[in-house]
Design an enzyme around this catalytic site. Structure first.
Site: not given
Ligand code: FPP
Length: 243
Positions: A18, A66
């Site tokens: 996250d 998501n």
């Molecule tokens: C949360 O950050 C992250 C995600 C919803 C997606 C995770 C994806 C990756 C780490 C990159 C691609 C994955 C792979 C396996 C190559 P957020 O967007 O919710 O962050 P925030 O809460 O700060 O907005």
């Protein structure tokens, strides 16, 4: 890595990655740049986990919730996943990593699913670490699906009511052949499970770290595992009963 006790390694580590969006905002970048940097962190953590000798690493890459994000962000996440799978295939084969997924991957775009299935197939004979990507995954959805399958099997006479136990229920989950996580990490300073491995994490040690996912490294992972090794897991018993 010398600091770790090899005999007490967590067999299965699960991570809620996250903070990509906040990392991007902090650096005055678009959210997608945060995900891109997040994918680099994934590479590092996969590498370190394999080197340490972790057997199962489950990463929450995309939740059922998501799908509610803006379409361009969803598309960017799918592209990043595809790039990751293509660019890491060689590395996975060289380091004996087997890829698998949990979640409803029928919901993923055709192209993403194709690359995913191809990578799963190509790495299926590897016997080192299992890299388990949670994609279109939701813990409650997983349990509801399990209940539906149990009802079908009951109705068709494949199982009897008396056979429905915790162990049998586990076999109907996506994680049927994976041990429950020993350690679950969430980055970014949020204290929630967000529908991740709800059934499987009943006795899991939890670690919440105030580092945004793109800043997470193998060093942090080693620190967290060292901390885990100092905890006492009692599973409802008292200290004197433990080996
Ligand atoms: C949360 O950050 C992250 C995600 C919803 C997606 C995770 C994806 C990756 C780490 C990159 C691609 C994955 C792979 C396996 C190559 P957020 O967007 O919710 O962050 P925030 O809460 O700060 O907005």
């Amino acid at each position: 890595m010398k600091r770790l006790n090899k005999a007490k390694l967590p067999r299965h580590i699960a991570i809620i990655m996250d903070g990509n969006g906040r990392w991007a905002r902090k650096h005055s970048l678009k959210r997608i740049a945060g995900h891109k940097k997040g994918a680099e962190a994934v590479r590092k953590v996969v590498k370190t986990s394999g080197e340490i000798g972790i057997q199962y690493l489950t990463l929450y890459a995309f939740s059922v919730e998501n799908w509610r994000r803006p379409e361009d962000e969803i598309n960017a996440l799918m592209s990043l996943l595809e790039e990751f799978l293509v660019s890491e295939l060689r590395e996975m084969l060289d380091t004996d990593i087997r890829l698998r997924t949990i979640g409803d991957i029928t919901k993923l775009p055709e192209q993403t699913r194709k690359i995913l299935l191809n990578t799963i197939e190509q790495t299926s004979h590897n016997s080192g670490m299992t890299l388990n990507l949670a994609l279109s995954y939701g813990g409650r959805d997983e349990m509801v699906e399990a209940v539906k399958k149990i009802i079908l099997d009951k109705e068709s006479g494949r199982i009897r009511s008396e056979e429905i136990t915790k162990e049998l229920f586990s076999e109907y989950l996506y994680t049927a052949d994976i041990p429950d996580p020993d350690l679950l990490i969430r980055t970014s300073g949020e204290y929630r499970l967000s529908n991740f491995l709800l059934w499987q994490s009943a006795y899991t040690e939890l670690c919440f770290i105030d580092i945004l996912w793109p800043d997470f490294t193998g060093e942090y992972l080693i620190d967290i595992i060292a901390d885990y090794q100092n905890r006492e897991r009692r599973f409802g018993m008292i200290s004197d009963q433990l080996p």
